[in-house]
Write an enzyme that holds these catalytic residues in place. Structure first.
Site, PDB file in Angstrom:
ATOM      1  N   SER A 128      12.267  -1.385  70.882  1.00 19.21           N
ATOM      2  CA  SER A 128      12.730  -0.077  71.661  1.00 19.21           C
ATOM      3  C   SER A 128      12.849   1.101  70.613  1.00 19.21           C
ATOM      4  CB  SER A 128      13.783  -0.206  72.249  1.00 19.21           C
ATOM      5  OG  SER A 128      15.011  -0.692  71.675  1.00 19.21           O
TER       6      SER A 128
ATOM      7  N   ARG B 200      14.837 -11.401  60.895  1.00 16.82           N
ATOM      8  CA  ARG B 200      14.207 -10.501  59.996  1.00 16.82           C
ATOM      9  C   ARG B 200      13.935 -11.195  58.354  1.00 16.82           C
ATOM     10  NH1 ARG B 200      18.337  -7.546  62.232  1.00 16.82           N
ATOM     11  NH2 ARG B 200      17.883  -5.840  63.677  1.00 16.82           N
TER      12      ARG B 200
ATOM     13  N   HIS C 135      38.090 -26.337  42.660  1.00 20.51           N
ATOM     14  CA  HIS C 135      39.596 -26.389  42.933  1.00 20.51           C
ATOM     15  C   HIS C 135      40.161 -25.183  43.581  1.00 20.51           C
ATOM     16  CE1 HIS C 135      43.900 -26.213  42.808  1.00 20.51           C
ATOM     17  NE2 HIS C 135      43.686 -27.555  43.067  1.00 20.51           N
TER      18      HIS C 135
ATOM     19  N   CYS D 278      14.442  -6.824  71.363  1.00 27.46           N
ATOM     20  CA  CYS D 278      15.302  -6.924  70.259  1.00 27.46           C
ATOM     21  C   CYS D 278      15.792  -5.287  69.746  1.00 27.46           C
ATOM     22  CB  CYS D 278      14.598  -7.684  69.143  1.00 27.46           C
ATOM     23  SG  CYS D 278      13.141  -7.020  68.661  1.00 27.46           S
TER      24      CYS D 278
END
Length: 794
Positions: A704, A512, A421, A753
């Site tokens: 990167s 991931r 509730h 990414c």
């Protein structure tokens, strides 16, 4: 005789268009009994009293004027005033008998139902249904009463009268006043339905839409043992299941998430006492087992889809399993009235700007943040002590608490799950709630300043003190995707995936696994494989607690990893979701439960035993095979073939071959069942030999961060050399440009990414002009990067 002038209608005589005659709940039951039982949906039979019967009772009793007088000076903001007037009206109604002719009709139809079930006095559920209840723009659900296991003429007539009186419960009066409904333009009808013996089995609630995010492709099912009242009251933390509709329609095992609830109590028939039902403890061995089989979960989900399709809108349903015949039944269905009404063109994000001490945690309801002073109230009779803007802390709530819940900055309960509730009402009111904390009412103190955060995933946290937070609202209605590059997303938290799916995107460029292992599994996978050999009692106790309900610890790892991946894959289906295989470093694996026994101590884990080098190592290959089993389950059993698999930190061509061969042996063969393999390009050797690597993979993703550290000889874990360079360094950019060039020549997809394109607009421009196919960003950077690229016309 016209339907409108009858006292009673059988379910088979009722359609959904009869809301004004029999109320929303009964109209829906009649509609389903008449039209959906033919489609295989089980609905228990019954009948309903009508609005005409209610008005006839008021007229014969002559009490309408007196009710109006009692409510003439009603002030719903004054709780004492509200409680006093509600009590007076209910007492007045209960002091009068039903007209004899109405009583006779109720008894006649009750005996007709009893004959159908070959018994003298059939057991029934007696439920209130207001004629304005369960409308899409005014949810009156739970405002009136329900009575279970009612048997015999006398008990039935009393229950009907109590239902009529419940049109004037405090919460119902307050709700109508808030929604500006005239008290006397609403009638109370009563549904009398054959009871399902769920006291001998299980019951629960089900939504054809995710109640937290509004994601429409999932069915959410909660289950407990015994009669269903305890799930709404929040007395028990239920099991929770998510089923993915698109692959369910393909006949797949589409359960994408299962969470075990500690179902320690149940409500059952009281066969020998004065009350029809009683509370009972659940045997410990049963409490920590799922209340439904996977086949039953799938059956309920299929019914949810049928019901939603019939009504052409998301639905909120109640179900029950009969312990005597083993069958499942739908006992109620109403429109879902919160998420289905939400404006999906505005993305709203709450974000904490400070860290604080977590005092208690539980299940998060919604995604907002609230601050205020704690007000611990354990009994509804004390709600007049509550001050507007405080944080309500209690054991659990029921509809009598609604007047005070409206004044709260946030709600925290000891008990309950996401469909109790407190959760339902807080969603409707748009305030954060943390439910099922276990001990909030004991730990939190009156007057204590706290921050209630539901903005951090499925776990809701209550922090000490008033923490600063911000709210970002972005209208995405006219936001266009960049012309020359796909914008994808990096996602690690499965419980946030449904929310993230509403941000404009071209899929997930990096899913991931590490978050899933850290937060859902928590145990070193080798420790699960070696469970029977372990000697450390502390580690064994931790594993036993986390893996409750699983005798096979290996299967626990496979299932939980699969479920985490599946939540992300389902959220973005049918768009690509590129799942990177586990890339924990040795120090990170060592931090998992039991991990110290399996991990070497390395001086520089960044350059150590990680990525591909682990997968074929004899010391780890069995763990890798479990990971493969999880991915195979997601793609083949659950049907989420939008999952692509990416191998990280591949140092050599030989490593790539070894890993691909193992995957193939485990049923993950490139090209079979649309499987595509990707490789992280994050080591200079990946660029130098890109042409050769491209022969083995369908796509590349530039990492990167690692490429920068390995090109410039930095350790990105050691911040002392961070000033030397980032991915904008010319040497790094030359390698990236070369990787893109070779990928284009070999017709291999290539993306990146990382946060660089978001942090450095000129770097993003460089990537697009170099011809990169996709840029994958953290969710909070997606919109601003799209806007930036659009301004540059890229």
């Amino acid at each position: 005789m016209n339907k409108k002038n009858k006292f009673i209608l059988r379910f088979r005589e009722i359609r959904n268009s009869d809301v004004e005659i029999v109320g929303g709940k009964n109209a829906s039951l009649g509609e389903m009994y008449s039209l959906l039982t033919k489609k295989g949906v089980n609905i228990p039979n019954g009948f309903a009293t009508t609005a005409y019967a209610y008005q006839y009772f008021l007229e014969k009793a002559g009490i309408k004027k007196e009710i109006k007088r009692i409510l003439s000076d009603l002030d719903v903001n004054d709780i004492d005033n509200l409680q006093k007037r509600g009590r007076q009206v209910r007492k007045l109604i209960l002091s009068y008998d039903l007209p004899v002719e109405l009583e006779q009709e109720i008894i006649k139809y009750y005996h007709e139902l009893s004959r159908e079930f070959k018994t003298a006095n059939v057991d029934v559920a007696v439920r209130s249904s207001a004629t304005a209840e369960d409308l899409p723009d005014a949810s009156f659900a739970g405002q009136q009463e329900t009575y279970l296991n009612i048997k015999g003429e006398k008990e039935l007539l009393l229950a009907v009268k109590k239902c009529i009186a419940s049109l004037f419960t405090d919460r119902a009066i307050a709700y109508r006043a808030e929604k500006k409904f005239d008290h006397f333009k609403i009638s109370l009808t009563v549904g009398i339905q054959k009871m399902v013996r769920s006291d001998l089995a299980a019951s629960g609630v089900m939504f054809s839409i995710d109640t937290e995010s509004g994601f429409r492709d999932a069915v959410l099912i909660n289950s407990i043992y015994g009669l269903g009242e305890y799930i709404v009251q929040g007395m028990v933390t239920p099991d929770e299941y998510y089923v993915f509709k698109p692959t369910l329609a393909q006949g797949k095992q589409a359960i994408i998430s299962k969470t075990l609830g500690p179902k320690t109590r149940k409500l059952v028939y009281n066969l020998n006492g004065p009350k029809p039902v009683k509370d009972m403890a659940v045997n410990k061995s049963e409490a920590y087992k799922f209340a439904l089989t996977d086949q039953e979960v799938m059956q309920l989900a299929r019914w949810a889809v049928i019901i939603e399709k019939h009504y052409q809108k998301p639905m909120d349903m109640e179900w029950a399993k009969d312990g005597q015949n083993g069958k499942l039944y739908i006992v109620q269905a109403r429109p879902e009235t919160v998420q289905s009404q939400k404006n999906m063109t505005v993305v709203e994000e709450f974000k904490l700007l400070q860290k604080g001490k977590v005092v208690v945690s539980g299940a998060a309801v919604g995604n907002k943040v609230g601050t205020g002073k704690v007000s611990v109230i354990m009994d509804v009779k004390d709600i007049n002590k509550f001050k507007t803007g405080d944080v309500l802390v209690t054991d659990m709530t029921d509809p009598d608490w609604v007047p005070v819940m409206k004044k709260a900055a946030a709600i925290v309960t000891d008990a309950g799950g996401r469909t109790c509730h407190a959760a339902i009402v807080s969603r409707e009111l748009g305030i954060p709630a943390v439910v099922g904390t276990g001990n909030a009412s004991q730990v939190l103190k009156n007057g204590q300043k706290v921050t209630v955060s539901c903005a951090e995933g499925e776990v809701g946290r209550v922090y000490d003190g008033s923490l600063k937070y911000e709210v970002k609202r972005t209208n995405i209605k006219n936001l266009k995707a960049p012309r020359k590059v796909k914008i994808m997303m990096n996602v690690g938290e499965p419980d946030q995936a449904f929310n993230f799916s509403f941000i404009p995107n071209a899929g997930v460029g990096l899913a991931r696994e590490e978050f899933i292992v850290n937060n859902y599994i928590k145990i070193h996978p080798q420790a699960l494989l070696d469970y029977k050999k372990l000697k450390d009692k502390k580690v064994l106790a931790q594993i036993d607690k986390i893996t409750l309900g699983y005798k096979d610890k290996k299967q626990f790892y496979i299932d939980k990893l699969a479920e985490g991946i599946a939540r992300i894959a389902a959220a973005f289906y049918p768009k690509d979701v590129i799942v990177r295989l586990s890339d924990f470093k040795t120090n990170e694996y060592a931090n998992l439960i039991g991990g110290l026994n399996y991990e070497p101590k390395e001086d520089n884990p960044m350059l150590g035993w990680r990525g591909a080098s682990r997968y074929y190592d004899p010391k780890f290959v069995d763990v890798f095979k479990m990971e493969c089993a999880a991915l195979k389950k997601v793609r083949e059993d659950m049907g989420l073939t939008n999952v692509k698999i990416m191998i990280p930190f591949v140092r050599t061509l030989a490593e790539a071959r070894k890993v691909i061969d193992i995957m193939s042996s485990q049923g993950l063969k490139r090209g079979v069942n649309k499987l595509q393999l990707y490789m992280m390009v994050e080591i200079p050797s990946n660029v130098i030999l890109a042409k050769e690597f491209a022969k083995m993979f369908d796509g590349f993703s530039i990492g990167s961060n690692d490429l920068t550290q390995l090109t410039l000889g930095l350790d990105r874990d050691a911040g002392t050399l961070a000033h030397i360079g980032n991915e904008k360094n010319e040497a790094v950019k030359k390698l990236i440009a070369e990787a893109i060039k070779v990928a284009k020549q070999s017709k291999t997809k290539i993306g990146i990414c990382g946060q660089g394109p978001s942090d450095f607009p000129d770097f993003a421009e460089f990537l697009v002009r170099a011809g990169i196919d996709s840029i994958s960003l953290n969710p909070d950077s997606v919109i601003k990067t799209m806007i930036m690229l659009n301004k540059k016309k890229l």
